[in-house]
Design an enzyme around this catalytic site. Structure first.
Site, short mmCIF file in Angstrom:
data_model
loop_
_atom_site.label_atom_id
_atom_site.label_comp_id
_atom_site.label_asym_id
_atom_site.label_seq_id
_atom_site.Cartn_x
_atom_site.Cartn_y
_atom_site.Cartn_z
N CYS A 70 21.68 15.90 -25.00
CA CYS A 70 22.13 17.30 -25.09
C CYS A 70 23.38 17.57 -24.26
O CYS A 70 24.27 18.30 -24.68
CB CYS A 70 21.01 18.25 -24.69
SG CYS A 70 20.42 18.01 -22.98
N HIS A 376 17.78 21.12 -20.21
CA HIS A 376 18.53 21.05 -21.46
C HIS A 376 19.90 21.70 -21.27
O HIS A 376 20.03 22.68 -20.52
CB HIS A 376 17.75 21.79 -22.55
CG HIS A 376 18.31 21.63 -23.94
ND1 HIS A 376 18.66 20.42 -24.49
CD2 HIS A 376 18.57 22.57 -24.90
CE1 HIS A 376 19.09 20.60 -25.72
NE2 HIS A 376 19.06 21.89 -26.00
N ASN A 420 23.02 25.48 -30.09
CA ASN A 420 22.12 24.42 -29.67
C ASN A 420 22.50 23.11 -30.36
O ASN A 420 23.45 23.07 -31.15
CB ASN A 420 20.67 24.82 -30.01
CG ASN A 420 19.66 24.15 -29.10
OD1 ASN A 420 19.95 23.15 -28.44
ND2 ASN A 420 18.45 24.68 -29.05
#
Length: 483
Positions: A70, A376, A420
């Site tokens: 990520c 994240h 995202n």
């Protein structure tokens, strides 16, 4: 006073509970998750995916698949937005497999160097034990991404696509850590513990690591041609029904990953700095925090964070969004997440009422007691607030912390828009929404322009970055958690 739990105490527990309420909750949870059982439907309607006062309409969302990349996706997403805008492209992707390959090479070298530098310490020493138990992970931090990109450059996705294991890294990490721990034991057993001998042994070990990683990731590009299409005007009087025929193919030949980065990314990543909001007693605000044994590229810049108060943290993020730049940020996404709608909101699930108890811990204690930490990394691409009040704040020539605090609260921030890297089948085509109350509790890190941070420090009459003390933290400090 008794130290054990005896039957008499257990009987008191049983007598003091309302069995009817326990049974009610137990029946609900028998076939239903906690979050479903405590869902606050009224709150859901407040989390609008569409309307944001500042909204940087981004490219289609990427998918990191079954990997912990990520932090790399957030960094490449930041750059691909620049490239697509510069070249007027509707979509564009960079290769995260390329960067992940070099990250694992560099991190393997970092691991073996750490073992060599502490060769006389026993394997159960806390520092050595930390190296061995942590091993090589997928996760990383902003400065680790900068180190890779500054050294190795970047390539378009079409130049180096994901292999199966690039998108599903469990087996890579398992075998790589097995090999590295085996090598660590070999180095420890060496009778000649001079650095020259151990370094020579390490080079042979790195040769094996390199070969293993190439087997997983494939051939690593050194030179390539960059091809893309741009819209052209129709000279003919006839309208062509095939849109692709209205495009012109551009080919930029014989690029290296480094020259591609230099040529196509105008705003270089080294112009940015990581800010954190870590309200812990162990960490003062407006100091720089780093780590001795947390990084990937040995000769790269150290991981560095400037700890700032929440109002300054939010002001810098909003200022960057207002100027048209998304913000790389890190948060703990495990809390109060609605997978279907793509929302994070601590008020969307009424767990306290469901269990008739309280789950509350201040943000600083969440970090200190490992209840929460960064898990994240993504991009912030929008925020909903009162634009008129933001314009009033921008017009203020003088600013102190008290007026800034008041001004941030008056902005009426309600939610943040997130790009995202979990694919486009969740949320709003892969874009998620964060409530402001969730943001305050679970967002720990953001990356902003150094010049913007220097400006706000000057306005608030705080020490400049060059005047701030640098404090080295233990590699296991919660702020060192890899997203």
């Amino acid at each position: 006073m008794k130290r054990n739990i005896d039957m008499e105490l257990l009987e008191k527990f049983n007598n003091n509970v309302c069995q009817k309420n326990i049974d009610k909750v137990s029946n609900i949870l028998f076939n239903t998750s906690i979050y479903q059982a405590s869902y606050n439907a009224l709150k859901f309607n407040e989390l609008n995916h569409s309307n944001f006062a500042i909204n940087l309409i981004g490219l289609p969302v990427e998918n990191q698949k079954k990997s912990g990349r990520c932090w790399l996706f957030a960094a490449t997403n930041f750059m691909r937005e620049q490239i697509a805008k510069k070249l007027d492209l509707e979509d564009f992707s960079l290769s995260n497999a390329y960067l992940a390959f070099w990250d694992k090479v560099e991190r393997s070298n970092f691991f073996l160097e750490a073992i060599i530098n502490n060769i006389d310490l026993p394997s159960d020493d806390r520092l050595v034990s930390h190296f061995l138990s942590t091993g090589i992970e997928d996760g990383g931090q902003w400065d680790m991404a900068v180190n890779l990109i500054e050294k190795y450059g970047i390539v378009p996705y079409d130049v180096m696509k994901d292999t199966y294991h690039a998108g599903d890294t469990q087996k890579i990490n398992y075998l790589l850590n097995w090999k590295l721990r085996d090598f660590a034991a070999t180095l420890k057993k060496e009778k000649d513990k001079t650095y020259e001998n151990l370094s020579n042994k390490k080079n042979l070990m790195m040769k094996e690591i390199f070969k293993l990683l190439q087997s997983f990731y494939g051939k690593i590009p050194t030179n390539f041609d960059f091809e893309y299409s741009v819209e052209t005007k129709q000279d003919s009087q006839y309208v062509n029904s095939y849109k692709d025929l209205n495009k012109k193919m551009i080919v930029d030949k014989n690029l290296t990953p480094q020259t591609f980065y230099e040529k196509y990314v105008d705003l270089k990543l080294n112009k940015f700095i990581s800010i954190i909001h870590a309200p812990q007693k162990s960490k003062d605000f407006y100091k720089l925090y780093s780590f001795q044994y947390l990084n990937n590229v040995i000769e790269g810049k150290p991981i560095m964070h400037c700890n700032v108060e929440l109002e300054v943290f939010k002001y810098l993020i909003i200022n960057q969004l207002k100027n048209g730049l998304p913000v790389w940020f890190g948060a703990d996404v495990g809390w109060f997440r609605d997978w279907i709608s793509g929302n994070w909101d601590d008020q969307l699930f009424d767990i306290n009422n469901l269990f008739n108890t309280s789950f509350e811990l201040e943000k600083g204690y969440q970090l200190s007691y490992r209840t929460s930490f960064m898990t994240h990394a993504m991009l912030i691409v929008g925020v909903n607030l009162n634009l008129d009040k933001l314009n009033e704040l921008d017009k203020q020539k003088t600013l102190n912390y008290s007026t800034l605090t008041s001004a941030i609260k008056n902005l009426e921030i309600s939610r943040w828009r997130i790009q995202n890297s979990w694919g486009d089948d969740l949320g709003d085509y892969g874009y998620w929404t964060i409530s402001d109350s969730w943001f305050n509790k679970y967002t720990y890190q953001a990356v902003v322009l150094k010049s913007d941070l220097e400006n706000i420090l000057k306005k608030l009459e705080l020490p400049s970055l060059s005047e701030q003390e640098i404090v080295n933290l233990d590699p296991w400090d919660p702020i060192g958690t890899l997203a």
